[in-house]
Design a protein around this motif. Structure first.
Motif, PDB file in Angstrom:
ATOM      1  N   UNK A  15       0.996  -1.178  -0.175  1.00  0.00           N
ATOM      2  CA  UNK A  15      -0.153  -0.092  -0.234  1.00  0.00           C
ATOM      3  C   UNK A  15       1.040   1.357   0.064  1.00  0.00           C
ATOM      4  N   UNK A  16       2.021   1.289   0.824  1.00  0.00           N
ATOM      5  CA  UNK A  16       2.873   2.667   0.845  1.00  0.00           C
ATOM      6  C   UNK A  16       3.607   2.653  -0.360  1.00  0.00           C
ATOM      7  N   UNK A  17       3.856   1.560  -1.282  1.00  0.00           N
ATOM      8  CA  UNK A  17       4.729   1.669  -2.586  1.00  0.00           C
ATOM      9  C   UNK A  17       3.628   2.351  -3.370  1.00  0.00           C
ATOM     10  N   UNK A  18       2.242   1.948  -3.397  1.00  0.00           N
ATOM     11  CA  UNK A  18       1.393   2.483  -4.380  1.00  0.00           C
ATOM     12  C   UNK A  18       0.884   3.864  -4.066  1.00  0.00           C
ATOM     13  N   UNK A  19       0.682   4.189  -2.876  1.00  0.00           N
ATOM     14  CA  UNK A  19       0.756   5.616  -2.418  1.00  0.00           C
ATOM     15  C   UNK A  19       1.906   6.502  -2.933  1.00  0.00           C
ATOM     16  N   UNK A  20       3.044   6.098  -2.539  1.00  0.00           N
ATOM     17  CA  UNK A  20       4.219   6.871  -3.032  1.00  0.00           C
ATOM     18  C   UNK A  20       4.338   7.150  -4.458  1.00  0.00           C
ATOM     19  N   UNK A  21       3.657   6.030  -5.135  1.00  0.00           N
ATOM     20  CA  UNK A  21       3.834   6.127  -6.671  1.00  0.00           C
ATOM     21  C   UNK A  21       2.703   6.872  -7.307  1.00  0.00           C
ATOM     22  N   UNK A  22       1.764   7.153  -6.530  1.00  0.00           N
ATOM     23  CA  UNK A  22       0.604   7.999  -7.018  1.00  0.00           C
ATOM     24  C   UNK A  22       1.140   9.551  -6.514  1.00  0.00           C
ATOM     25  N   UNK A  32       1.966  -2.879 -10.615  1.00  0.00           N
ATOM     26  CA  UNK A  32       2.802  -4.123 -10.169  1.00  0.00           C
ATOM     27  C   UNK A  32       4.170  -3.636  -9.519  1.00  0.00           C
ATOM     28  N   UNK A  33       4.864  -2.860 -10.602  1.00  0.00           N
ATOM     29  CA  UNK A  33       6.175  -2.531  -9.963  1.00  0.00           C
ATOM     30  C   UNK A  33       6.228  -1.761  -8.483  1.00  0.00           C
ATOM     31  N   UNK A  34       5.156  -0.803  -8.181  1.00  0.00           N
ATOM     32  CA  UNK A  34       4.890  -0.136  -6.910  1.00  0.00           C
ATOM     33  C   UNK A  34       4.783  -1.386  -5.770  1.00  0.00           C
ATOM     34  N   UNK A  35       3.823  -2.061  -6.347  1.00  0.00           N
ATOM     35  CA  UNK A  35       3.511  -3.209  -5.173  1.00  0.00           C
ATOM     36  C   UNK A  35       4.611  -4.269  -4.909  1.00  0.00           C
ATOM     37  N   UNK A  36       5.455  -4.462  -5.945  1.00  0.00           N
ATOM     38  CA  UNK A  36       6.629  -5.309  -5.578  1.00  0.00           C
ATOM     39  C   UNK A  36       7.633  -4.547  -4.709  1.00  0.00           C
ATOM     40  N   UNK A  37       8.089  -3.478  -5.248  1.00  0.00           N
ATOM     41  CA  UNK A  37       9.196  -2.424  -4.543  1.00  0.00           C
ATOM     42  C   UNK A  37       8.678  -2.261  -3.053  1.00  0.00           C
ATOM     43  N   UNK A  38       7.284  -2.054  -2.768  1.00  0.00           N
ATOM     44  CA  UNK A  38       6.522  -1.812  -1.681  1.00  0.00           C
ATOM     45  C   UNK A  38       6.507  -2.900  -0.558  1.00  0.00           C
ATOM     46  N   UNK A  39       6.271  -4.242  -1.143  1.00  0.00           N
ATOM     47  CA  UNK A  39       6.395  -5.367  -0.475  1.00  0.00           C
ATOM     48  C   UNK A  39       7.831  -5.628  -0.044  1.00  0.00           C
TER      49      UNK A  39
END
Length: 96
Positions: A15-22, A32-39
């Motif tokens: 969630x944090x990776x996707x929020x930062x991406x937005x 997908x990239x935001x989610x993987x890096x975030x995980x």
């Protein structure tokens, strides 16, 4: 550390990776990239936070403060790693 703690860190990292991406559109890696890096960042960030602050509390993994600490550590770690990977990708794209 138990499996519930790790799951909290990984989910909040995604969630944090996707929020930062937005928020940082120029560093966005796609969902997908935001989610993987975030995980990955969530797992690492949560573990670092747990070791630094020794967040073991009397209630264990079901204590609300413990859960909040893991969510914050995972979310921030996920967002930070996503931003780092995005910045590296952007810099590499500009150099070629």
């Amino acid at each position: 550390m138990d499996i519930a703690t790790l799951l909290i860190q990984l989910i909040s990292g995604a969630i944090g990776g996707n929020v930062a991406g937005n928020i940082f559109k120029n560093l966005n890696l796609g969902t997908l990239g935001n989610s993987i890096a975030g995980i990955v960042g969530g797992g690492i960030g949560g573990q670092i936070l747990e070791q630094v602050f020794h967040t073991a509390v009397a209630g264990g993994s079901l204590d609300p403060m413990y859960i909040l600490t893991q969510v914050l550590g995972g979310g921030v770690g996920g967002g930070v790693l996503m931003a780092i990977v995005g910045a590296i990708r952007t810099a590499m794209a500009k150099s070629t």
